[in-house]
Design an enzyme around this catalytic site. Structure first.
Site, mmCIF file in Angstrom:
data_model
loop_
_atom_site.group_PDB
_atom_site.id
_atom_site.type_symbol
_atom_site.label_atom_id
_atom_site.label_comp_id
_atom_site.label_asym_id
_atom_site.label_seq_id
_atom_site.Cartn_x
_atom_site.Cartn_y
_atom_site.Cartn_z
ATOM 1 N N ASN A 13 0.757 -0.947 0.262
ATOM 2 C CA ASN A 13 0.127 0.472 -0.102
ATOM 3 C C ASN A 13 1.073 1.291 -0.064
ATOM 4 O OD1 ASN A 13 -2.194 1.665 0.532
ATOM 5 N ND2 ASN A 13 -2.146 1.723 2.257
ATOM 6 N N LYS A 15 0.106 4.098 -0.205
ATOM 7 C CA LYS A 15 -0.371 5.959 -0.182
ATOM 8 C C LYS A 15 -0.177 6.368 -0.592
ATOM 9 C CE LYS A 15 0.497 2.903 5.060
ATOM 10 N NZ LYS A 15 0.562 3.614 6.380
ATOM 11 N N HIS A 98 -9.635 0.878 4.893
ATOM 12 C CA HIS A 98 -8.130 1.217 5.549
ATOM 13 C C HIS A 98 -8.608 2.129 6.472
ATOM 14 C CE1 HIS A 98 -3.853 2.605 6.363
ATOM 15 N NE2 HIS A 98 -3.821 1.426 5.849
ATOM 16 N N GLU A 100 -7.045 4.252 7.397
ATOM 17 C CA GLU A 100 -6.858 5.845 7.446
ATOM 18 C C GLU A 100 -7.796 6.301 6.761
ATOM 19 O OE1 GLU A 100 -2.590 5.524 5.461
ATOM 20 O OE2 GLU A 100 -1.873 4.584 6.986
ATOM 21 N N GLU A 170 -5.391 -4.963 10.326
ATOM 22 C CA GLU A 170 -4.911 -3.557 10.654
ATOM 23 C C GLU A 170 -4.840 -3.421 12.002
ATOM 24 O OE1 GLU A 170 -2.954 -2.892 6.485
ATOM 25 O OE2 GLU A 170 -4.258 -1.790 6.776
ATOM 26 N N GLY A 176 2.097 2.189 10.765
ATOM 27 C CA GLY A 176 2.827 3.552 10.800
ATOM 28 C C GLY A 176 3.834 4.121 11.805
ATOM 29 N N SER A 216 3.213 -2.940 10.304
ATOM 30 C CA SER A 216 4.266 -2.179 10.560
ATOM 31 C C SER A 216 5.451 -4.126 10.562
ATOM 32 C CB SER A 216 5.120 -1.476 11.965
ATOM 33 O OG SER A 216 4.173 -0.435 11.796
HETATM 34 C C1 PEP Z 1 -0.759 -0.102 6.133
HETATM 35 O O1 PEP Z 1 -1.166 1.474 5.457
HETATM 36 O O2 PEP Z 1 -1.759 -1.227 5.410
HETATM 37 C C2 PEP Z 1 0.094 -0.756 6.554
HETATM 38 C C3 PEP Z 1 0.157 -1.319 7.528
HETATM 39 O O3 PEP Z 1 1.537 0.514 6.920
HETATM 40 P P1 PEP Z 1 2.796 -0.109 7.643
HETATM 41 O O4 PEP Z 1 3.134 -0.921 7.095
HETATM 42 O O5 PEP Z 1 3.460 1.434 7.658
HETATM 43 O O6 PEP Z 1 2.381 0.036 9.043
#
Ligand code: PEP
Length: 255
Positions: A13, A15, A98, A100, A170, A176, A216
């Site tokens: 992803n 972003k 997601h 976000e 998630e 992040g 992460s």
């Molecule tokens: C994500 O954007 O879905 C995500 C898991 O980000 P990160 O790996 O940076 O935590």
């Protein structure tokens, strides 16, 4: 549960990152690194990069996804993109719900459900994101909350359509932040999602469902997370922006 019953998928992803030249360069760098992957490889890129990345990924094993789509087919929805528009371009995947989008753009379980249904009706594969906030985990309501998100998101989705759905667990506190769920925490919730899906559909449908962990995940911790019996892949944010890191995760999922 037999992990061999389902496809492992690693999805990046990106972003809101990468200009078109940067996107092309990243895909060109990634292609040789993941060409022998024994798992699905997807990159979910900003709308403005879709055409560039589709062209760069042509003839490779890298599939292309968007990061959102609207639930209506067309109309007065300024700034939005429909599922049909994505399909017409050759996009095969879309991330829906997601955290976000939920946190910053007013996405709710109900609009997530509408988007999931619209994307499936258009023929897209859906990466459906669910996950608890830190407060939810501290209150001990992770299972209830994630089960509820899963049930609402899949409301009205047929067993046949479910074959085109990947669920990404998630935990919002791990996205992040550099804080990863432990492999046990990740597996526990992925297993709970699978049993929720078994109750909604049946055991065969749940056994066949790809469930990713995201939060992460990186080149260092991927092996341990992906070795868990109910973790079938990963949704990768930060680490998907660097081809060597992303390819280490892809190759960890290919073992
Ligand atoms: C994500 O954007 O879905 C995500 C898991 O980000 P990160 O790996 O940076 O935590």
């Amino acid at each position: 549960m037999n992990k061999n019953l389902r496809a492992a998928v690693i999805a990046g992803n990106w972003k809101m990152n990468k200009t078109r030249p940067e996107a092309k360069a990243l895909v060109e760098e990634l292609k040789p690194l993941v060409k022998d992957a024994a798992c699905g490889v997807v990159v979910c890129v900003p709308f403005t990069n879709l055409e560039t990345v589709l062209e760069a990924a042509k003839g490779s094993n890298i599939k292309v996804g968007a990061q959102n789509c609207h639930f209506e087919k067309s109309g007065a929805f300024t700034g939005e993109i429909s599922a049909d528009m994505l399909v017409e371009m050759g996009v095969e995947y879309v991330v829906i719900g997601h955290s976000e989008r939920r946190q910053y753009f007013g996405e709710t379980d109900v609009t997530v459900n509408k988007r999931v249904k619209a994307a499936l009706a258009a023929g897209l594969n859906v990466i459906l994101c669910v996950g608890e906030m830190l407060e939810d985990r501290e209150l001990g309501i992770t299972d209830e909350l994630v089960a509820m998100q899963t049930k609402i998101a899949l409301n009205g989705v047929s067993k046949d359509e479910l074959k085109k759905v990947i669920i990404a667990y998630e935990p919002v506190w791990a996205i992040g932040t550099g804080k990863t769920a432990t492999a046990e925490q990740a597996n526990e919730v992925c297993a709970m999602i699978r049993s929720t899906v078994a109750k909604l559909y049946d055991k065969a449908a749940a056994d066949a469902l790809t469930i990713q962990y995201g939060g992460s995940m990186n080149a260092k911790n991927a092996d341990e997370l992906l070795a868990q019996p109910d973790v079938d892949g990963g949704l990768i944010g930060g680490a998907s922006l660097k081809a060597p890191d992303f390819s280490i995760i892809v190759n960890a999922a290919s073992k």
